[in-house]
Motif scaffolding. Structure first.
Motif, PDB file in Angstrom:
ATOM      1  N   HIS A   1      -1.737  -4.215   5.095  1.00 57.91           N
ATOM      2  CA  HIS A   1      -1.890  -3.715   6.288  1.00 57.91           C
ATOM      3  C   HIS A   1      -3.421  -3.212   6.808  1.00 57.91           C
TER       4      HIS A   1
ATOM      5  N   ALA B   1      -4.017   0.539  -1.144  1.00 58.88           N
ATOM      6  CA  ALA B   1      -4.379  -0.947  -0.859  1.00 58.88           C
ATOM      7  C   ALA B   1      -3.811  -2.051  -1.303  1.00 58.88           C
TER       8      ALA B   1
ATOM      9  N   ASP C   1       0.589   3.832   1.635  1.00 56.34           N
ATOM     10  CA  ASP C   1       0.163   4.538   3.301  1.00 56.34           C
ATOM     11  C   ASP C   1       1.589   4.234   3.480  1.00 56.34           C
TER      12      ASP C   1
ATOM     13  N   CYS D   1       0.776  -1.642   0.135  1.00 58.13           N
ATOM     14  CA  CYS D   1       0.056   0.221  -0.050  1.00 58.13           C
ATOM     15  C   CYS D   1       0.659   1.154   0.143  1.00 58.13           C
TER      16      CYS D   1
ATOM     17  N   CYS E   1      -6.874  -0.173   6.959  1.00 57.82           N
ATOM     18  CA  CYS E   1      -5.997   0.636   5.455  1.00 57.82           C
ATOM     19  C   CYS E   1      -7.097   1.570   5.255  1.00 57.82           C
ATOM     20  N   GLY E   2      -6.679   3.322   5.535  1.00 55.98           N
ATOM     21  CA  GLY E   2      -7.414   4.032   4.330  1.00 55.98           C
ATOM     22  C   GLY E   2      -8.590   3.740   3.324  1.00 55.98           C
TER      23      GLY E   2
HETATM   24 CO    CO Z   1      -3.156   1.373   2.821  1.00 55.00          CO
END
Ligand code: CO
Length: 207
Positions: A98, A67, A44, A42, A101-102
């Motif tokens: 993870h 993602a 992130d 991801c 995850c947004g």
């Molecule tokens: Co994520």
């Protein structure tokens, strides 16, 4: 802060630290890269590939997006996988998701987020495939956690089903595909399913 001076200072310090341990480190890297791992993770900021697995530059070929998706028609991701498998001959492809995850929570919260919703559509498909299992979980955190995990396994399956990986197995190339998940709140990685090393194991993955 137009020049982000502190970042260049950090960089100089970092390069010096590496050279203190191995004066020839960067010279050696300049001539070739021989990573054994392709990391698909991801985007992130809390999940930096090399840092969380304690590996130096040169060890991991990396592709990251929101993602950690492997979309069948994503030329960017496919080009990375092809170069990693056919040219670099990596031995392992790790799909690492993870928790928290947004991208995953955005799918479950059902609100609009603009253009990115078109990308998140792929996660909505994952949710649709596993709706029965996810919806029976009472707690919203548990539902999000499970969707994070199932999303990784679906993306492992997508990696395995690319012509690139299929052909590598057909010609007998040693290549395993792993599904891992990382917990941002404690920094620990977990293996989600045993690694897939051939076409038969790939077929069994989501059956
Ligand atoms: Co994520």
């Amino acid at each position: 802060m137009r020049t982000l001076k502190h970042i260049f200072e950090n960089n100089k310090r970092w390069a010096e630290t590496i050279k203190k341990d191995d004066p020839d480190f960067f010279n050696k890297l300049a001539s070739q890269q021989t990573p054994e791992i392709l990391w698909i993770g991801c985007a992130d900021s809390r999940v930096p590939a090399n840092q969380i697995i304690g590996m130096l530059p040169g060890s991991v070929f990396v592709h990251r997006n929101i993602a950690n998706l492997v979309v069948h028609t994503d030329l960017n991701c496919l080009a990375v996988i092809q170069y990693a498998v056919d040219v670099l001959k990596v031995k392992h492809i790790i799909v690492c998701g993870h928790y928290d995850c947004g991208g995953i929570t955005a799918v479950l919260d059902g609100t609009e987020h603009g253009l990115i919703d078109n990308w998140l559509r792929h996660i909505k498909d994952v949710y649709r495939y596993h709706r029965e299992e996810i919806d029976q979980l009472k707690d919203s955190h548990a539902r999000a956690d499970r969707l994070c995990e199932l999303n990784v396994i679906e993306q492992v399956s997508n990696v395995c089903n690319t012509t690139i990986v299929q052909n590598a197995w057909v010609r007998g190339q040693e290549l395993s595909v792993h599904g891992w998940i990382y917990k941002v709140s404690n920094g620990i990685l977990k293996e989600l399913q045993s690694c897939v090393t051939n076409q038969e194991e790939a077929r069994q993955l989501l059956s």
